[in-house]
Motif scaffolding. Structure first.
Motif, PDB file in Angstrom:
ATOM      1  N   PRO A 160       0.827  -1.205   0.000  1.00 17.73           N
ATOM      2  CA  PRO A 160       0.000   0.000   0.000  1.00 17.73           C
ATOM      3  C   PRO A 160       0.863   1.258   0.000  1.00 17.73           C
ATOM      4  O   PRO A 160       2.079   1.201   0.248  1.00 17.73           O
ATOM      5  CB  PRO A 160      -0.772  -0.122   1.320  1.00 17.73           C
ATOM      6  CG  PRO A 160       0.180  -0.858   2.217  1.00 17.73           C
ATOM      7  CD  PRO A 160       0.883  -1.850   1.328  1.00 17.73           C
ATOM      8  N   SER A 161       0.263   2.374  -0.269  1.00 18.78           N
ATOM      9  CA  SER A 161       0.975   3.652  -0.199  1.00 18.78           C
ATOM     10  C   SER A 161       1.444   3.897   1.233  1.00 18.78           C
ATOM     11  O   SER A 161       0.736   3.613   2.196  1.00 18.78           O
ATOM     12  CB  SER A 161       0.049   4.792  -0.644  1.00 18.78           C
ATOM     13  OG  SER A 161       0.697   6.034  -0.524  1.00 18.78           O
ATOM     14  N   PRO A 187       0.251   2.967  -4.117  1.00 16.54           N
ATOM     15  CA  PRO A 187       0.210   1.499  -4.086  1.00 16.54           C
ATOM     16  C   PRO A 187       1.186   0.947  -5.123  1.00 16.54           C
ATOM     17  O   PRO A 187       1.293   1.479  -6.233  1.00 16.54           O
ATOM     18  CB  PRO A 187      -1.241   1.190  -4.462  1.00 16.54           C
ATOM     19  CG  PRO A 187      -2.005   2.396  -4.011  1.00 16.54           C
ATOM     20  CD  PRO A 187      -1.094   3.562  -4.284  1.00 16.54           C
TER      21      PRO A 187
END
Length: 229
Positions: A37-38, A105
Motif C-alpha cells: 500500500p501507499s 500502491p
C-alpha cells in the motif's frame, strides 16, 4: 509463478521480454509479486538485502535520513525500473544504507538473492539488463550530488515546481516535501517560495502551490535569473 504469469509482468521490461535463455526464464518463473500500500516501508537503513526488486506499477521513494531527521531524496523507482541501491547491496553483500517508502500502491517483482546471483553468473542478457539499469541510475545520482553541492537553490526549486506541475498550473505539496526532495531545510524553501509569491510567480495555499508565471519560472530554472538564497 508459472510461465503465463511471468509473461504478464516481464513485458514491463522489454530488454528481458525477448530473452530465450532457459536459465533466465526458469529463474524468473520462480519469483513472487509483492503488493504494497501507499506509505509502506520497503526497506530501512541497516536491513539485509534479500531480493532484487523490479517495480511493475507505482512509485517508490528512496531517501537518506540523517541523525537529525533531515531527509534527502536520492531517486524514485517507478514502473519498469529497478532499485540500484538494492543492486549495490546484493553485489557487495552489504546491508541497506538508506530507506525506501512507497508513494503510491505498488506492485513489484522480488527475485530472491540466490536466483539473482545464479542468473547473474550464467545469463549474459540478465547481467546486461542489471548493469545497464545500474549505470543509468548512477548518472542521475552524480547529477544529484552536483546539484546539491553546486546548484543554486532558486534554480533547482523553479525546475522542481515546473517538473512536478507537468502540463498543469498547480501542484499539491508542502514546503517540507519540496525541502526533502531538494535536500535542503524547509526554511530555505519557504523563504524562496515567499519571494516567488512576492514577485508574482506563484500563489501559496495550504498544501498547494499555484504557478502564475510559468514562463518566468522557466527562465529561472534555466539559470537565467533569480537569486541564490
Amino acid at each position: 509463478m508459472g510461465a503465463d504469469a511471468m509473461s504478464g509482468w516481464i513485458s514491463r521490461f522489454p530488454s528481458l521480454a525477448d530473452v530465450a535463455d532457459p536459465l533466465l526464464r526458469s529463474s524468473l518463473s520462480a519469483v513472487r509479486v509483492m503488493e504494497l500500500p501507499s506509505g509502506a516501508t520497503v526497506f530501512r537503513g541497516g536491513d539485509p538485502c534479500r531480493n532484487y526488486l523490479l517495480v511493475l506499477e507505482g512509485s517508490v521513494r528512496v531517501q537518506k535520513v540523517s541523525e537529525s531527521g533531515r531527509e534527502i531524496l536520492l531517486y524514485r523507482v517507478e514502473s519498469g525500473q529497478s532499485c540500484i541501491l538494492t543492486t549495490a547491496c546484493l553485489l557487495a553483500g552489504e546491508d541497506y544504507a538508506a530507506e525506501a517508502v512507497t508513494e503510491t500502491p505498488v506492485r513489484a517483482v522480488a527475485i530472491p538473492l540466490g536466483l539473482f546471483h545464479e542468473a547473474m553468473g550464467a545469463s549474459r542478457p540478465f547481467r546486461e539488463f542489471v548493469f545497464r539499469a545500474y549505470a543509468e541510475r548512477i548518472t542521475s545520482l552524480i547529477l544529484l550530488v552536483e546539484a546539491v553541492a553546486f546548484g543554486r537553490m532558486d534554480v533547482r526549486l523553479a525546475r522542481c515546481l515546473l517538473e512536478r506541475a507537468g502540463d498543469g498550473a498547480e501542484l499539491n505539496t508542502t514546503h517540507q516535501d519540496l525541502a526533502t526532495e531538494l535536500g535542503t531545510a524547509r526554511e530555505v524553501i519557504s523563504r524562496l517560495l515567499k519571494e516567488f509569491e512576492r514577485t508574482g510567480l506563484v500563489r501559496l495555499q495550504r498544501g498547494r502551490i499555484i504557478l502564475d508565471d510559468s514562463a518566468e519560472l522557466g527562465r529561472i530554472a534555466s539559470g537565467a535569473g533569480g537569486n541564490t538564497p
